[in-house]
Design a protein around this motif. Structure first.
Motif, PDB file in Angstrom:
ATOM      1  N   ILE A 124      66.936  82.076  92.261  1.00 25.25           N
ATOM      2  CA  ILE A 124      67.617  81.369  91.169  1.00 25.25           C
ATOM      3  C   ILE A 124      68.704  80.421  91.663  1.00 25.25           C
ATOM      4  O   ILE A 124      68.837  79.308  91.155  1.00 25.25           O
ATOM      5  N   ARG A 278      58.639  80.143  84.517  1.00 26.12           N
ATOM      6  CA  ARG A 278      59.643  80.774  85.389  1.00 26.12           C
ATOM      7  C   ARG A 278      60.154  82.083  84.788  1.00 26.12           C
ATOM      8  O   ARG A 278      61.358  82.315  84.654  1.00 26.12           O
ATOM      9  N   TYR A 281      62.819  84.352  86.486  1.00 25.75           N
ATOM     10  CA  TYR A 281      64.256  84.174  86.261  1.00 25.75           C
ATOM     11  C   TYR A 281      64.772  85.218  85.269  1.00 25.75           C
ATOM     12  O   TYR A 281      65.838  85.809  85.436  1.00 25.75           O
ATOM     13  N   SER A 285      67.199  88.419  86.147  1.00 25.23           N
ATOM     14  CA  SER A 285      68.476  88.484  85.429  1.00 25.23           C
ATOM     15  C   SER A 285      68.647  89.821  84.724  1.00 25.23           C
ATOM     16  O   SER A 285      69.728  90.409  84.727  1.00 25.23           O
TER      17      SER A 285
END
Length: 381
Positions: A124, A278, A281, A285
């Motif tokens: 990221i 994506r 991501y 997270s």
């Protein structure tokens, strides 16, 4: 000169107990404390498909350790916290244990933080200085820990809800067109190497997370039915380990799996929908909740261990004390990152040290606590 009001502001009730957590929290705590570095370093040690039997076998062996720990959880000594340990081992021995625990926790926090920061940096924030990422993760953990042990333990519910569902995202890899079930062979090893032994050691170490619960029993229920929830939490972990490992073998194959740093995260990059790309991501997270929970609990244990060997147990916990512990961890992690983590030999040494220590502690601590409590209680009978 500080006024009484200033002193009161600097005092934190970090270890204040207003209620005990119920049995369901045991299930969540066992499961989440076992999930932190399996995702990070699995491919370095687990490559061959037959290691799935190692996950199942050592997971079942872990059940025995948890049953021994449940005997400790239900004892009157565990509920007394520091005083209970002093009654069992004596004050001098407890201070020595605290110093060892201080160093062991420092290493564990460092490995967890550096591993997750490495993942964040790779996927990221590749252009960001890793020191800033370390500072951010530790700052969030400090904020959570500053609310005290009781609230931090309750944070496990959020960590579980934010992390457990991610497992479902990997089910499509079992039915992918590139999945070849022949990659699961051989299910019985045709040869056994040093890497295979290292794999078993890593699995056993990965199951060791609940051992730290032995030192925070005053905040947990001493319900005698607790064993059931410990076992259920461990079984859930076996299921998660097995599914993640099998999905990785099916997707990469054993030969290619050993060459991937973060196979689970890279698999996430292949998950796409017509409206969302994506996806890794999002997955990475959400993993942060679990790592922040782990680091926050370990930060409080780190501060608690420091208070024991510095003979501050009769003093109130303070913001200065918590911040000092946090700074020691921050500086140590930055030094490890600069001098060891960024080189292959240094990183391998740190990972091996953590794996050996984790395995060693999980082998000894439950057995020692079980034996000592049983012996004390038989002497009193």
């Amino acid at each position: 000169m500080a006024t009484g009001e200033d002193e009161e502001m600097k005092t934190l009730s970090l270890f204040k107990q207003t209620s005990t957590l119920g049995s369901i929290h045991f299930l969540l705590l066992v499961n989440r404390t076992q999930m932190h570095y399996f995702v990070l370093i699995m491919p370095v040690y687990l490559v061959h498909s037959y290691m799935v039997w190692g996950i199942v076998a050592l997971g079942l062996l872990s059940q025995l350790n948890l049953m021994m720990l449940s005997r400790w959880f239900a004892s009157s000594y565990a509920a007394k916290g520091y005083q209970g340990f002093v009654q069992l081992f004596g004050k001098r021995a407890v201070h020595i244990f605290a110093i060892l625990g201080f160093l062991i926790i420092l290493l564990k926090i460092s490995i967890i933080t550096l591993g997750y920061v490495e993942m964040l940096h790779s996927f990221i924030y590749p252009s960001m200085n890793k020191t800033w990422l370390i500072l951010v993760i530790l700052s969030i953990s400090l904020f959570v820990a500053s609310h005290g042990m009781e609230k931090t333990l309750r944070f496990v519910v959020i960590a579980f809800l934010c992390g457990a569902w991610i497992l479902l995202m990997f089910i499509p890899f079992f039915f992918s067109s590139i999945s070849d079930y022949r990659d699961l062979y051989p299910l019985i090893p045709t040869e056994w190497s040093g890497q295979s032994w290292q794999g078993l050691l890593f699995i056993w170490s990965a199951f060791s997370g609940p051992v730290y619960l032995a030192f925070i029993v005053p905040w947990l229920s001493s319900n005698t039915k607790i064993t059931k929830y410990l076992v259920m939490g461990n079984m859930l972990t076996i299921l998660e380990y097995s599914l993640l490992f099998i999905a990785s073998v099916l997707f990469y194959g054993s030969n290619f799996l050993s060459k991937i740093n973060f196979p689970v995260a890279y698999m996430g990059s292949y998950l796409q929908t017509s409206g969302l790309e994506r996806i890794e991501y999002i997955l990475i997270s959400f993993h942060m909740f679990n790592y922040v929970f782990d680091i926050s609990i370990l930060l409080l244990c780190f501060y608690g261990a420091a208070r024991v060997f510095m003979k501050k147990m009769n003093s109130s916990t303070t913001l200065t004390g918590l911040l000092s512990s946090w700074f020691v961890i921050l500086i140590s992690i930055i030094i490890m990152d600069q001098w060891l983590w960024q080189t292959v030999p240094g990183q391998t040494m740190l990972l091996n040290l953590q794996i050996w220590l984790g395995a060693f502690i999980y082998l000894l601590v439950p057995a020692i606590l079980f034996t000592v409590v049983k012996r004390k209680e038989s002497m009193q009978a």
